[in-house]
Design an enzyme around this catalytic site. Structure first.
Site, PDB file in Angstrom:
ATOM      1  N   LYS A  22       0.841  -1.212   0.000  1.00  0.00           N
ATOM      2  CA  LYS A  22       0.000   0.000   0.000  1.00  0.00           C
ATOM      3  C   LYS A  22       0.872   1.257   0.000  1.00  0.00           C
ATOM      4  CE  LYS A  22      -1.829   1.600   4.030  1.00  0.00           C
ATOM      5  NZ  LYS A  22      -1.516   3.020   4.237  1.00  0.00           N
ATOM      6  N   ASN A  23       1.859   1.282   0.893  1.00  0.00           N
ATOM      7  CA  ASN A  23       2.631   2.514   1.066  1.00  0.00           C
ATOM      8  C   ASN A  23       3.623   2.779  -0.066  1.00  0.00           C
ATOM      9  OD1 ASN A  23       1.231   3.047   3.347  1.00  0.00           O
ATOM     10  ND2 ASN A  23       2.912   2.659   4.787  1.00  0.00           N
ATOM     11  N   CYS A 117      -4.784  13.106  13.066  1.00  0.00           N
ATOM     12  CA  CYS A 117      -5.431  11.814  12.910  1.00  0.00           C
ATOM     13  C   CYS A 117      -5.231  11.069  14.215  1.00  0.00           C
ATOM     14  CB  CYS A 117      -4.880  11.038  11.731  1.00  0.00           C
ATOM     15  SG  CYS A 117      -3.362  10.194  12.043  1.00  0.00           S
ATOM     16  N   ARG A 122       0.637  14.703  13.225  1.00  0.00           N
ATOM     17  CA  ARG A 122       1.107  14.492  11.854  1.00  0.00           C
ATOM     18  C   ARG A 122       1.030  15.743  10.958  1.00  0.00           C
ATOM     19  NH1 ARG A 122      -1.081   8.654  10.021  1.00  0.00           N
ATOM     20  NH2 ARG A 122       0.749   8.623   8.697  1.00  0.00           N
ATOM     21  N   ASP A 305       4.832   0.680  12.055  1.00  0.00           N
ATOM     22  CA  ASP A 305       3.650   0.000  11.520  1.00  0.00           C
ATOM     23  C   ASP A 305       3.573  -1.472  11.940  1.00  0.00           C
ATOM     24  OD1 ASP A 305       2.784   2.315  10.369  1.00  0.00           O
ATOM     25  OD2 ASP A 305       3.271   1.769   8.304  1.00  0.00           O
ATOM     26  N   ARG A 397      -8.717  -0.535   4.756  1.00  0.00           N
ATOM     27  CA  ARG A 397      -7.864   0.472   4.136  1.00  0.00           C
ATOM     28  C   ARG A 397      -6.514  -0.121   3.754  1.00  0.00           C
ATOM     29  NH1 ARG A 397      -6.436   4.860   7.787  1.00  0.00           N
ATOM     30  NH2 ARG A 397      -5.081   5.154   6.014  1.00  0.00           N
TER      31      ARG A 397
END
Ligand code: UD1
Length: 417
Positions: A22-23, A117, A122, A305, A397
């Protein structure tokens, strides 16, 4: 809202393929903005964040063609609206990644500020500071970053902290700037390297990606290219943890241990037997895991993560682990939920002390952010009885078809609406 119902206690066994990262895919989709020629991508994961980014690019005039598998072709020849609205950006912070490419290609961009968030404030000050150093005029009004520059100029930029999307945004902008840009204190994450490789295939002149100094010599234009997105190291690490806690034996396919050194080392410290193959990783869990302490930090150190997933692992390990989060100030939201499953965790500032217990008991818990949700799935898989996880839109997500992949490994997991 969808929930996930898990019947715990089944050791995961078998093989399953991992998805594209994803990233890495998110910034690479934004790279399509830099050229009027088609960018063909393979191994793009099917995720809500990817759909959001494609919708955002669509609003700007980018056309997207999807094939039946995991390929995409993006064509930004009709790019006509360099704007990212609050409605789109608020659901996904990574939308800020359009700022650099839009400014470089259109000379102007209006992008909503992402705002805070759940896991921390952030800010995006480093993205803005870097673009200003490259000669952009940047104003922030009514919640929007408005940036203008007829043509960006190469500059020497040293970011105040290591920022992954900040490095990516500036690297993309610098590709079309006049002259050489040097990004110091650059993020070394493998996803930065994957983006750089895609940009190089598009004609960019970049060296040093993967080190903390990246040099980009600007060119007049970039062209189309084809690129396969790297495997998702965080998805891979999450499934390895799930196999470890359930006493499993799994082989994860279409992935690589090359970017997972610290995670693999910690799993071995916990007593797991790991075999690394070229495009696969096998993990055999021990009868009882040992506690492993860790501290998150930018790559190549232990990834933030993966912190929540290792917290879940330590909940049922033998001994006491200390987990220190150094990247985000509020990334322990999974702790209260894991405690609902019977975990013994104490938080002191940005340290969590996890005392392993014999077993967890199923309960109803709530997902609060993407990786926190993953830790609850891991908790649910090892807990006795039933665990119901609410708000799993967070999981969707970032984890492609998670219930299908876990079911393939023998887990009893069901999505309930
Ligand atoms: C990326 C990843 C995310 C991961 C994080 C850290 C993507 C799409 N997301 O997020 O999954 O958890 O890296 O590995 O790739 N900061 C500032 N000012 C800035 C930029 C960052 O203060 O302008 C701070 C942040 O608040 C944070 C730290 O720097 O404390 C690192 O953040 P950063 O690396 O930018 O995270 P993201 O790129 O948003």
């Amino acid at each position: 809202m969808d929930k996930l119902l898990i019947q715990g206690g089944v050791p995961l066994k078998g093989e399953v393929a991992m998805s594209g990262a994803k990233n890495a895919a998110l910034p690479i989709l934004c790279a399509a903005l830099l050229t009027a020629e088609p960018l063909d991508l393979m191994n793009v994961p099917h995720l809500n964040d990817i759909s959001t980014m494609l919708r955002l690019l669509g609003e700007m005039g980018v056309t997207v063609r999807m094939d039946e598998a995991d390929g995409l072709s993006l064509d930004a020849s009709g790019l006509n609206n360099p704007v990212a609205s609050y409605e789109m950006v608020k659901t996904m912070r990574a939308s800020i990644l359009v700022l650099g490419p839009l400014l470089a290609r259109c000379g102007e961009a209006r992008v909503s500020l992402p705002g805070g968030c759940a896991i921390g404030a952030r800010p995006v000050d480093q993205h803005i500071k870097g673009l200003q150093a490259m000669g952009a005029e940047v104003t922030v009004e009514q919640g929007y970053v408005h940036a203008k520059a007829r043509r960006l100029k190469g500059a020497r930029i040293c970011t105040d902290m290591v920022t992954v999307t900040g490095t990516e945004n500036l690297m993309m902008a610098a590709c079309l700037a006049d002259g050489e840009t040097i990004i110091e204190n650059a993020a070394r994450e493998p996803e930065v390297v994957d983006l750089a490789n895609c940009l190089i295939a598009m004609g960019a002149q970049i060296s040093g990606a993967g080190t903390d100094v990246i040099r980009i010599r600007g060119v007049d234009r970039l062209h189309g290219a084809a690129h396969a997105v790297m495997p998702d190291r965080i998805e891979t690490g999450t499934y390895l943890c799930a196999a470890a806690v359930t006493g499993g034996d799994v082989r994860l396919l279409k992935t690589s241990a090359a970017y997972l050194d610290t995670v693999v080392d910690k799993l071995m410290d916990a007593g797991c037997d790991i075999t690394v193959e070229r495009d696969a990783i096998r993990l055999v869990a021990p009868p009882r895991l040992k506690a492993v302490s860790l501290r998150t930090a930018p790559y190549p150190a232990f990834p933030t993560d993966m912190q929540a997933q290792f917290m879940a692992l330590n909940c049922i390990a033998e001994g006491v682990a200390t987990i220190r989060e150094t990247i985000f100030e509020n990334r322990f939201m999974h702790v209260n939920e894991l405690m609902r499953l019977g975990a013994n965790i104490q938080i002191e500032g940005n340290n969590a002390v996890v005392r392993g217990v014999d077993h967890l008991e199923g309960a109803t818990v709530m997902a609060t952010d993407l990786r926190a949700s993953a830790s609850l799935v891991i908790g649910g898989l090892v807990a006795r009885g039933e665990t119901l996880i609410d708000r799993i839109y967070h999981l969707d997500r970032g984890y492609e078809r998670i219930e299908e992949k876990l079911a393939r490994l023998g887990a009893s997991v069901r999505r309930v609406r």
